[in-house]
Every structure is written in structure tokens, then in C-alpha cells.
Motif scaffolding. Structure first.
Motif, PDB file in Angstrom:
ATOM      1  N   VAL A 213     -21.250  48.407 -14.426  1.00 46.16           N
ATOM      2  CA  VAL A 213     -21.510  47.592 -15.190  1.00 46.16           C
ATOM      3  C   VAL A 213     -23.018  47.760 -15.332  1.00 46.16           C
ATOM      4  O   VAL A 213     -23.937  47.700 -14.056  1.00 46.16           O
ATOM      5  N   PRO A 214     -23.958  46.741 -16.252  1.00 44.87           N
ATOM      6  CA  PRO A 214     -25.528  46.936 -15.732  1.00 44.87           C
ATOM      7  C   PRO A 214     -26.129  46.326 -14.925  1.00 44.87           C
ATOM      8  O   PRO A 214     -24.648  45.184 -14.887  1.00 44.87           O
ATOM      9  N   LYS A 215     -27.320  46.389 -14.037  1.00 44.52           N
ATOM     10  CA  LYS A 215     -28.175  45.663 -13.645  1.00 44.52           C
ATOM     11  C   LYS A 215     -27.686  44.088 -14.606  1.00 44.52           C
ATOM     12  O   LYS A 215     -28.241  43.834 -15.126  1.00 44.52           O
ATOM     13  N   THR A 216     -27.384  43.248 -13.301  1.00 45.54           N
ATOM     14  CA  THR A 216     -27.668  42.056 -14.176  1.00 45.54           C
ATOM     15  C   THR A 216     -27.982  40.860 -14.022  1.00 45.54           C
ATOM     16  O   THR A 216     -27.890  40.736 -12.125  1.00 45.54           O
TER      17      THR A 216
ATOM     18  N   TYR B 157     -38.311  48.029 -18.093  1.00 44.60           N
ATOM     19  CA  TYR B 157     -38.359  47.361 -19.447  1.00 44.60           C
ATOM     20  C   TYR B 157     -37.898  48.086 -20.302  1.00 44.60           C
ATOM     21  O   TYR B 157     -38.011  49.734 -19.777  1.00 44.60           O
ATOM     22  N   PRO B 158     -37.379  48.318 -21.873  1.00 42.37           N
ATOM     23  CA  PRO B 158     -36.728  46.448 -22.088  1.00 42.37           C
ATOM     24  C   PRO B 158     -35.940  46.159 -21.642  1.00 42.37           C
ATOM     25  O   PRO B 158     -34.587  46.704 -20.554  1.00 42.37           O
ATOM     26  N   LEU B 159     -35.673  45.286 -21.406  1.00 46.47           N
ATOM     27  CA  LEU B 159     -34.664  44.185 -20.779  1.00 46.47           C
ATOM     28  C   LEU B 159     -33.813  42.748 -21.586  1.00 46.47           C
ATOM     29  O   LEU B 159     -34.470  42.539 -22.638  1.00 46.47           O
ATOM     30  N   ILE B 160     -32.430  42.592 -22.212  1.00 47.64           N
ATOM     31  CA  ILE B 160     -31.837  42.405 -23.003  1.00 47.64           C
ATOM     32  C   ILE B 160     -31.647  40.518 -22.573  1.00 47.64           C
ATOM     33  O   ILE B 160     -31.660  40.447 -21.072  1.00 47.64           O
ATOM     34  N   LEU B 161     -32.052  40.063 -23.142  1.00 48.40           N
ATOM     35  CA  LEU B 161     -31.869  38.192 -22.741  1.00 48.40           C
ATOM     36  C   LEU B 161     -30.715  37.581 -23.276  1.00 48.40           C
ATOM     37  O   LEU B 161     -30.838  38.267 -24.507  1.00 48.40           O
ATOM     38  N   LYS B 162     -30.170  36.259 -22.765  1.00 44.02           N
ATOM     39  CA  LYS B 162     -28.622  35.895 -23.835  1.00 44.02           C
ATOM     40  C   LYS B 162     -28.286  34.941 -22.985  1.00 44.02           C
ATOM     41  O   LYS B 162     -28.453  34.956 -21.798  1.00 44.02           O
ATOM     42  N   PRO B 163     -27.652  34.355 -23.559  1.00 44.47           N
ATOM     43  CA  PRO B 163     -27.087  32.946 -23.017  1.00 44.47           C
ATOM     44  C   PRO B 163     -25.740  33.282 -22.224  1.00 44.47           C
ATOM     45  O   PRO B 163     -24.874  34.202 -22.715  1.00 44.47           O
ATOM     46  N   ARG B 164     -26.064  32.391 -21.610  1.00 37.74           N
ATOM     47  CA  ARG B 164     -24.807  32.974 -19.960  1.00 37.74           C
ATOM     48  C   ARG B 164     -23.802  32.563 -20.821  1.00 37.74           C
ATOM     49  O   ARG B 164     -22.770  33.202 -20.349  1.00 37.74           O
ATOM     50  N   TRP B 165     -23.640  31.544 -21.886  1.00 44.63           N
ATOM     51  CA  TRP B 165     -22.415  31.132 -22.455  1.00 44.63           C
ATOM     52  C   TRP B 165     -21.983  31.596 -23.646  1.00 44.63           C
ATOM     53  O   TRP B 165     -20.534  31.200 -24.257  1.00 44.63           O
ATOM     54  N   GLY B 166     -22.641  32.590 -24.277  1.00 41.63           N
ATOM     55  CA  GLY B 166     -22.671  32.764 -25.839  1.00 41.63           C
ATOM     56  C   GLY B 166     -22.003  33.595 -25.999  1.00 41.63           C
ATOM     57  O   GLY B 166     -21.314  34.084 -25.271  1.00 41.63           O
ATOM     58  N   MET B 167     -22.369  33.541 -27.834  1.00 42.40           N
ATOM     59  CA  MET B 167     -21.024  34.654 -28.112  1.00 42.40           C
ATOM     60  C   MET B 167     -22.004  35.042 -29.608  1.00 42.40           C
ATOM     61  O   MET B 167     -22.610  33.852 -30.661  1.00 42.40           O
ATOM     62  N   GLY B 168     -21.844  36.052 -30.063  1.00 37.22           N
ATOM     63  CA  GLY B 168     -22.445  36.550 -31.362  1.00 37.22           C
ATOM     64  C   GLY B 168     -24.173  36.845 -31.219  1.00 37.22           C
ATOM     65  O   GLY B 168     -23.972  37.132 -30.030  1.00 37.22           O
ATOM     66  N   SER B 169     -24.982  36.811 -31.743  1.00 38.38           N
ATOM     67  CA  SER B 169     -26.480  37.064 -31.311  1.00 38.38           C
ATOM     68  C   SER B 169     -26.984  35.702 -31.125  1.00 38.38           C
ATOM     69  O   SER B 169     -27.945  35.760 -31.450  1.00 38.38           O
TER      70      SER B 169
ATOM     71  N   GLU C 119     -30.872  25.707 -15.355  1.00 35.34           N
ATOM     72  CA  GLU C 119     -31.880  26.465 -15.152  1.00 35.34           C
ATOM     73  C   GLU C 119     -30.302  27.729 -13.665  1.00 35.34           C
ATOM     74  O   GLU C 119     -31.644  28.784 -13.849  1.00 35.34           O
ATOM     75  N   ARG C 120     -29.837  28.071 -14.734  1.00 37.71           N
ATOM     76  CA  ARG C 120     -28.973  29.868 -14.747  1.00 37.71           C
ATOM     77  C   ARG C 120     -27.853  29.597 -15.160  1.00 37.71           C
ATOM     78  O   ARG C 120     -26.785  29.597 -15.797  1.00 37.71           O
ATOM     79  N   ASN C 121     -28.647  29.282 -16.655  1.00 38.64           N
ATOM     80  CA  ASN C 121     -27.942  29.483 -17.935  1.00 38.64           C
ATOM     81  C   ASN C 121     -28.368  30.740 -19.536  1.00 38.64           C
ATOM     82  O   ASN C 121     -28.270  31.061 -20.029  1.00 38.64           O
ATOM     83  N   VAL C 122     -29.140  31.801 -18.269  1.00 37.35           N
ATOM     84  CA  VAL C 122     -30.443  32.700 -19.313  1.00 37.35           C
ATOM     85  C   VAL C 122     -29.858  33.791 -18.695  1.00 37.35           C
ATOM     86  O   VAL C 122     -30.104  34.158 -17.095  1.00 37.35           O
ATOM     87  N   LEU C 123     -28.556  34.640 -19.191  1.00 40.11           N
ATOM     88  CA  LEU C 123     -28.586  36.275 -18.296  1.00 40.11           C
ATOM     89  C   LEU C 123     -29.583  37.162 -18.485  1.00 40.11           C
ATOM     90  O   LEU C 123     -30.211  37.047 -20.013  1.00 40.11           O
ATOM     91  N   ILE C 124     -30.398  37.704 -17.781  1.00 39.94           N
ATOM     92  CA  ILE C 124     -30.163  38.966 -17.728  1.00 39.94           C
ATOM     93  C   ILE C 124     -30.197  40.657 -17.489  1.00 39.94           C
ATOM     94  O   ILE C 124     -29.923  40.388 -16.881  1.00 39.94           O
ATOM     95  N   GLN C 125     -29.964  41.522 -18.812  1.00 34.62           N
ATOM     96  CA  GLN C 125     -29.448  42.345 -17.954  1.00 34.62           C
ATOM     97  C   GLN C 125     -30.505  44.207 -18.870  1.00 34.62           C
ATOM     98  O   GLN C 125     -31.108  43.489 -19.900  1.00 34.62           O
ATOM     99  N   GLU C 126     -30.112  45.235 -17.659  1.00 32.45           N
ATOM    100  CA  GLU C 126     -30.992  46.126 -18.216  1.00 32.45           C
ATOM    101  C   GLU C 126     -29.960  46.658 -19.273  1.00 32.45           C
ATOM    102  O   GLU C 126     -29.305  46.552 -19.459  1.00 32.45           O
ATOM    103  N   LYS C 127     -31.246  47.247 -20.562  1.00 29.66           N
ATOM    104  CA  LYS C 127     -31.203  47.298 -21.758  1.00 29.66           C
ATOM    105  C   LYS C 127     -30.461  49.171 -21.591  1.00 29.66           C
ATOM    106  O   LYS C 127     -30.976  49.485 -20.991  1.00 29.66           O
ATOM    107  N   LEU C 128     -28.724  49.578 -21.846  1.00 31.12           N
ATOM    108  CA  LEU C 128     -27.923  50.224 -21.705  1.00 31.12           C
ATOM    109  C   LEU C 128     -28.699  51.628 -23.254  1.00 31.12           C
ATOM    110  O   LEU C 128     -28.675  50.649 -24.342  1.00 31.12           O
TER     111      LEU C 128
END
Length: 336
Positions: A126-129, A147-159, A196-205
Motif C-alpha cells: 500500500v502507499p504511505k498513508t 512531494y507530491p502528495l495526494i489529499l482526498k476525503p476519508r469517506w469520498g468517492m470519485g473526484s 479532524e481525521r477526515n482527510v487522507l494524505i498519501q504519497e503519489k504513486l
């Protein structure tokens, strides 16, 4: 057999697939919380439901199913899956079967942090998360993350709320932007218990992205994996893809199936980087990449209908894909 596809949205192709699978021996009904829904035009019957989180949603569906002699429900939306999974037994007592995985499985797939933890604990790459920005800053400072890093909602879908940060300034700004996107969308309902724990940050693969349809039967037994090389993306969904024969990725699909024990289809995103495959996300439903499998000869709707009727499904004919079939989504206008 009558079927109801809930949260149908723009998935008119699935309406067509299920009508073909029934072959005149039943009708396909659809529902959505918005009457401006293109798929309504292709179904045998359509209804506007209360919002998924409305206290009347489940009773509304029960009554609609009984009135229209619907015996099978399939949802096409992550948030809807969780609500239906919680009430699956109630529907079964009425003779209505919901094709959905157990609640604990849906929670693992819907919650991207839980997805990461599940896959990591099962020894998948898995990517670093990260789930908090301070840990990200610390690892950036200590050169454990770049960097770069990907930010996205913990519960989201799509874009929805998906961004890429190239530096510290963008990280701070985009983190707040994702939080604002969550509060301004349906994601706020899922996120209310994880403040305060709803944003996921991942390394960009960096590598080639693949989409897998990992198919189990209605009892959670593994059947097959369809591997598709993604050639183009649009708004977080596969726009162009090609079916390929990869023994390694098919084996990876089989391992995920046996670890998760989902029902029906699992839509899985995977990156191949430096000879290693990294699992990114899982959706326990028909994903936006399924039409490419269908185009290549896979007929999961027919398999589901047969399984529901307790008929035998020949995996090598009904669920076997042709290799090197390239598909590209098209845009059509539907009069509402």
C-alpha cells in the motif's frame, strides 16, 4: 424476477445489462433521490426516494419493493451500501434479497483509512498513508516522505475533494480545502463521527494504474478476476481501458477476495510501480470500470440473476473475458 437498482444515477448501461440478463422474465426498476436522473429513462419503472439518511428511506424502499414485487436489490452507491447492509435481514424477512456484502466489509471499503489498515495488516503493498497532517509534516521534515502528495476525503468517492500538493504551502491550503469540500457535500454525514481525521494524505504513486473486477458469488466464494489497464481517467473514473491477461494481478485479486470475502463485484484500483503492485482503493459494488469487462464478454448481471435463482453459473463462459479489448466511454445526451 424483478430487480431494483438503487442510487442508479447515470449508470443507464447497468439498467440495460440487467434487462438483457432477465430476458423478459422480469423487470428492472431504478431509484434515486433526484428526479433529474438519466437512468430513469431506460428502466421499466423509476421512483424518487427520500435521501439515504432520511429516517423514512428504508421503509420507503420496503413498500416500493412489495408494491412492485421486487425480489432483488442492488445498490450502485457506496453510502447506500452501508445503509442497506445494516437492514439486509429485514428485507430478507419480506422475501427481498439485497446483493450486498456484510456491514463490516462495506465499512472497510467505504472508509479509506480502514482500507489502508486492512490491506497493510493482510500484507498487501500500500502507499504511505496518513490520517493527520502533523505526522505528514514530521515525515517530510525527516525525509521519510516526499512531494507530491495526494489529499482526498476519508469517506469520498470519485473526484470529490481530490487534490495534489507539491509543497508545504499547497499542503496547508489543500488540506483546508478538502475539509471544506467534505462539509459542503454528502460526505459530511459519514464524517461527523471522525472529526479532524477526515482527510487522507498519501504519497503519489508513479506507475501504471490498473482496475480489477474481483468477482465472488453471492456466498462470498471466489470466481475470477478481470484485469484492465487504465489508459485514461476523467473525474476520478476510468474513461478508457484495455483488458489484459496478467497472472500476477489475477492472483492478487484472488488473494484480496479470500481476505475480504465480499459478495458480487469488488472494484479495486491498483498501481504497478517498479515491479510491485500497490493496492489503492476498494469499492464493494459495480464500479465505473465494469463496462470494460462487460464489453470484453463478462456478464456479471446474468451471473447474479442465475445465482439468485440458484442456477449453475459457468465461470468459463459467463464470466470469461476476451483479452486486449479496448473500450472508451462516450457522451450521450438523454432527454429527461
Amino acid at each position: 424476477m424483478n430487480i431494483l437498482l438503487t442510487s442508479v444515477g447515470r449508470r443507464s448501461y447497468l439498467v440495460k445489462y440487467f434487462k438483457e440478463a432477465l430476458n423478459g422474465e422480469g423487470k428492472v426498476f431504478v431509484s434515486n433521490s433526484d428526479n433529474m436522473t438519466p437512468s430513469f429513462e431506460f428502466a421499466d419503472g423509476a421512483v424518487v426516494t427520500p435521501l439515504i439518511y432520511d429516517e423514512n428511506y428504508i421503509n420507503f424502499l420496503k413498500n416500493y419493493c412489495l408494491e412492485n414485487k421486487i425480489s432483488l436489490i442492488i445498490s450502485l452507491f457506496d453510502i447506500d451500501l452501508l445503509v442497506l447492509a445494516k437492514h439486509k435481514q429485514e428485507f430478507e424477512e419480506l422475501g427481498i434479497r439485497i446483493i450486498v456484502s456484510d456491514e463490516k466489509i462495506i465499512k472497510i471499503c467505504n472508509d479509506k483509512w480502514e482500507t489502508f489498515m486492512f490491506l497493510k495488516n493482510k500484507n498487501f503493498n500500500v502507499p504511505k498513508t496518513y490520517i493527520d497532517i502533523e505526522s505528514v509534516k514530521q515525515d517530510l521534515k525527516n525525509k521519510k516522505l516526499n512531494y507530491p502528495l495526494i489529499l482526498k476525503p476519508r469517506w469520498g468517492m470519485g473526484s470529490i475533494g481530490l487534490y495534489e500538493a507539491e509543497n508545504n504551502e499547497e499542503l496547508e491550503v489543500l488540506y483546508r480545502k478538502v475539509e471544506n469540500k467534505i462539509e459542503a457535500s454528502y460526505l459530511k454525514y459519514e464524517s461527523k463521527n471522525t472529526k479532524e481525521r477526515n482527510v487522507l494524505i498519501q504519497e503519489k504513486l508513479k506507475g501504471q494504474e490498473y482496475g480489477l473486477d474481483i468477482i465472488n458469488d453471492l456466498e462470498g466464494n471466489y470466481c475470477t478476476t478481470i484485469v484492465k489497464k487504465k489508459n485514461a481517467m476523467r473525474a476520478g473514473e476510468t474513461d478508457c481501458a484495455e483488458t489484459i491477461n496478467s497472472k500476477d494481478l489475477k492472483l492478487e485479486g484472488k488473494k484480496v477476495s479470500r481476505a475480504l470475502k465480499h459478495v458480487g463485484n469488488l472494484d479495486l484500483d491498483l498501481f504497478l510501480c517498479d515491479g510491485k503492485d500497490y493496492v489503492l482503493e476498494m469499492n464493494a459494488r459495480f464500479g465505473g470500470g465494469y463496462p470494460f469487462s462487460h464489453l470484453a464478454g463478462v456478464n456479471l448481471p446474468l451471473a447474479i440473476v442465475k445465482w439468485a435463482k440458484e442456477e449453475k453459473v459457468d465461470i468459463n463462459s459467463i464470466l470469461k473475458e476476451k483479452e486486449n479489448v479496448i473500450g472508451h466511454k462516450n457522451i450521450e445526451i438523454v432527454k429527461i
